[in-house]
Design a protein around this motif. Sequence first.
Motif, PDB file in Angstrom:
ATOM      1  N   VAL A 182       8.598   8.621   0.866  1.00 39.57           N
ATOM      2  CA  VAL A 182       9.149   8.087  -0.373  1.00 39.57           C
ATOM      3  C   VAL A 182       8.731   6.631  -0.492  1.00 39.57           C
ATOM      4  N   VAL A 183       8.121   6.284  -1.610  1.00 41.60           N
ATOM      5  CA  VAL A 183       7.700   4.907  -1.870  1.00 41.60           C
ATOM      6  C   VAL A 183       8.488   4.400  -3.073  1.00 41.60           C
ATOM      7  N   THR A 184       9.140   3.250  -2.907  1.00 41.41           N
ATOM      8  CA  THR A 184       9.944   2.663  -3.976  1.00 41.41           C
ATOM      9  C   THR A 184       9.497   1.232  -4.244  1.00 41.41           C
ATOM     10  N   SER A 185       9.911   0.719  -5.405  1.00 44.63           N
ATOM     11  CA  SER A 185       9.638  -0.684  -5.745  1.00 44.63           C
ATOM     12  C   SER A 185      10.624  -1.118  -6.816  1.00 44.63           C
ATOM     13  N   PRO A 186      10.785  -2.426  -7.019  1.00 43.80           N
ATOM     14  CA  PRO A 186      11.661  -2.904  -8.092  1.00 43.80           C
ATOM     15  C   PRO A 186      11.131  -2.486  -9.463  1.00 43.80           C
ATOM     16  N   LEU A 187      12.038  -2.311 -10.405  1.00 44.08           N
ATOM     17  CA  LEU A 187      11.630  -1.986 -11.764  1.00 44.08           C
ATOM     18  C   LEU A 187      10.747  -3.077 -12.343  1.00 44.08           C
ATOM     19  N   ASP A 188      10.971  -4.325 -11.933  1.00 43.87           N
ATOM     20  CA  ASP A 188      10.171  -5.452 -12.417  1.00 43.87           C
ATOM     21  C   ASP A 188       9.171  -5.887 -11.352  1.00 43.87           C
ATOM     22  N   ILE A 189       8.388  -4.966 -10.853  1.00 42.58           N
ATOM     23  CA  ILE A 189       7.450  -5.222  -9.767  1.00 42.58           C
ATOM     24  C   ILE A 189       6.472  -6.335 -10.126  1.00 42.58           C
ATOM     25  N   ASN A 190       6.183  -7.186  -9.135  1.00 41.56           N
ATOM     26  CA  ASN A 190       5.236  -8.290  -9.323  1.00 41.56           C
ATOM     27  C   ASN A 190       3.978  -8.149  -8.473  1.00 41.56           C
ATOM     28  N   SER A 191       4.093  -7.512  -7.290  1.00 41.92           N
ATOM     29  CA  SER A 191       2.939  -7.406  -6.410  1.00 41.92           C
ATOM     30  C   SER A 191       3.137  -6.253  -5.438  1.00 41.92           C
ATOM     31  N   SER A 192       2.088  -5.946  -4.663  1.00 44.73           N
ATOM     32  CA  SER A 192       2.179  -4.864  -3.688  1.00 44.73           C
ATOM     33  C   SER A 192       3.177  -5.179  -2.580  1.00 44.73           C
ATOM     34  N   ALA A 193       3.526  -6.451  -2.396  1.00 48.86           N
ATOM     35  CA  ALA A 193       4.513  -6.822  -1.379  1.00 48.86           C
ATOM     36  C   ALA A 193       5.914  -6.352  -1.747  1.00 48.86           C
ATOM     37  N   ASP A 194       6.113  -5.904  -2.991  1.00 55.63           N
ATOM     38  CA  ASP A 194       7.425  -5.452  -3.438  1.00 55.63           C
ATOM     39  C   ASP A 194       7.717  -4.003  -3.044  1.00 55.63           C
ATOM     40  N   PHE A 195       6.715  -3.266  -2.546  1.00 61.23           N
ATOM     41  CA  PHE A 195       6.910  -1.859  -2.227  1.00 61.23           C
ATOM     42  C   PHE A 195       7.684  -1.671  -0.930  1.00 61.23           C
ATOM     43  N   HIS A 196       8.439  -0.564  -0.875  1.00 62.72           N
ATOM     44  CA  HIS A 196       9.113  -0.126   0.343  1.00 62.72           C
ATOM     45  C   HIS A 196       8.722   1.321   0.593  1.00 62.72           C
ATOM     46  N   LEU A 197       8.453   1.661   1.852  1.00 56.50           N
ATOM     47  CA  LEU A 197       8.041   3.021   2.193  1.00 56.50           C
ATOM     48  C   LEU A 197       8.980   3.590   3.246  1.00 56.50           C
ATOM     49  N   PHE A 198       9.393   4.834   3.014  1.00 57.44           N
ATOM     50  CA  PHE A 198      10.269   5.554   3.935  1.00 57.44           C
ATOM     51  C   PHE A 198       9.549   6.827   4.376  1.00 57.44           C
ATOM     52  N   TYR A 199       9.662   7.141   5.676  1.00 55.74           N
ATOM     53  CA  TYR A 199       8.975   8.320   6.216  1.00 55.74           C
ATOM     54  C   TYR A 199       9.868   8.969   7.268  1.00 55.74           C
ATOM     55  N   GLY A 200       9.839  10.321   7.302  1.00 55.40           N
ATOM     56  CA  GLY A 200      10.585  11.064   8.305  1.00 55.40           C
ATOM     57  C   GLY A 200      11.037  12.393   7.736  1.00 55.40           C
ATOM     58  N   ARG A 201      11.931  13.067   8.451  1.00 55.22           N
ATOM     59  CA  ARG A 201      12.555  14.266   7.909  1.00 55.22           C
ATOM     60  C   ARG A 201      13.468  13.849   6.765  1.00 55.22           C
ATOM     61  N   PRO A 202      13.623  14.691   5.739  1.00 54.10           N
ATOM     62  CA  PRO A 202      14.465  14.293   4.596  1.00 54.10           C
ATOM     63  C   PRO A 202      15.866  13.847   5.002  1.00 54.10           C
ATOM     64  N   SER A 203      16.387  14.394   6.095  1.00 59.59           N
ATOM     65  CA  SER A 203      17.734  14.021   6.543  1.00 59.59           C
ATOM     66  C   SER A 203      17.758  12.716   7.319  1.00 59.59           C
ATOM     67  N   ALA A 204      16.579  12.164   7.615  1.00 57.11           N
ATOM     68  CA  ALA A 204      16.502  10.926   8.413  1.00 57.11           C
ATOM     69  C   ALA A 204      15.270  10.131   8.002  1.00 57.11           C
ATOM     70  N   MET A 205      15.289   9.602   6.787  1.00 53.96           N
ATOM     71  CA  MET A 205      14.173   8.822   6.259  1.00 53.96           C
ATOM     72  C   MET A 205      14.322   7.367   6.682  1.00 53.96           C
ATOM     73  N   LEU A 206      13.404   6.890   7.513  1.00 54.43           N
ATOM     74  CA  LEU A 206      13.478   5.528   8.024  1.00 54.43           C
ATOM     75  C   LEU A 206      12.457   4.649   7.304  1.00 54.43           C
ATOM     76  N   GLU A 207      12.885   3.453   6.893  1.00 60.16           N
ATOM     77  CA  GLU A 207      11.947   2.519   6.283  1.00 60.16           C
ATOM     78  C   GLU A 207      10.915   2.078   7.305  1.00 60.16           C
ATOM     79  N   ARG A 208       9.644   2.070   6.875  1.00 62.04           N
ATOM     80  CA  ARG A 208       8.546   1.693   7.757  1.00 62.04           C
ATOM     81  C   ARG A 208       7.896   0.413   7.250  1.00 62.04           C
ATOM     82  N   THR A 209       7.321  -0.332   8.162  1.00 64.87           N
ATOM     83  CA  THR A 209       6.621  -1.552   7.782  1.00 64.87           C
ATOM     84  C   THR A 209       5.255  -1.203   7.202  1.00 64.87           C
ATOM     85  N   ILE A 210       4.990  -1.655   5.985  1.00 59.61           N
ATOM     86  CA  ILE A 210       3.692  -1.450   5.349  1.00 59.61           C
ATOM     87  C   ILE A 210       2.736  -2.514   5.888  1.00 59.61           C
ATOM     88  N   THR A 211       1.609  -2.057   6.427  1.00 56.17           N
ATOM     89  CA  THR A 211       0.633  -2.997   6.987  1.00 56.17           C
ATOM     90  C   THR A 211      -0.515  -3.273   6.037  1.00 56.17           C
TER      91      THR A 211
END
Length: 280
Positions: A182-211
Amino acid sequence: MRLLLLTMILAFAACSSSSSSGGSASSASPHSCDPLAPSPTSLSGVLGVGQDAQGTLYVADSPPNAATARVFVSGGGKLVRQDVLGSGEMGGGKGGVADEYTLSFVPAGGDPSAARALLLAMQGGTASQMALGPGNSKSFIGGPGETPLKVVGESAVSGMPVVNLPDVADYVADVSDGTAIVVTSPLDINSSADFHLFYGRPSAMLERTITSFNQALSGYPTIAFTVGSSTYTMAISGTFDPDGGGGPGPGTLQTASSTLDFTLRMPTPTTLSGFSFTCL
């Protein structure tokens, strides 16, 4: 419309493509979260406060480094931030503040055809006149279809809770091994640094550091992120056409040991029911 804006922002940041380190990790301890919940905010650099005949308050502010002025509307004892669809400024003004503003806005997720415009005429850095106008207004104070607002002091909103815009889901992907992205971002996104990424089983989605985050003007992103000591890379093929053609193609997730296929949920969900998230 959001996909077009998002793609243009990301690609324009580095001409033909964008590549940056994400800002999804923080120093806070992992905690259960709603990745679409509004982040905390407060008023900053208030330009003016206007009140209509029903007592509703309209606020425009301009925080440092903001791409455009923001709009808030009172309701339920709170100031709720609006989605600014377009803006116009005129004049140099005092201290970097323009002489006049036109801010077209809707509530978060609102229909653009129902937009209104908050109009401000400034004097000495603060609003001397305010009005509501049509959302497609190209004029400033004094144009057709305007409803004047009573300009009141900033004290009228002092102490009121302030509600920010929510985040939105940009991509929700089901991976062939039963995991999800799952990748999310603010509605008023300004740059790629605003994205958040979550990965895992649907019951345990952990935010991961985007490199890294790479996206060409006419394509979809390739995002690298950490899983333990490994780097995983999600890639979405396909071509984006602002005229309505193209679309996302097959997706692949490169893990430490294999390449897996994933399927994007289309249309992108507006809620994330069925998932449990942990934020960093």
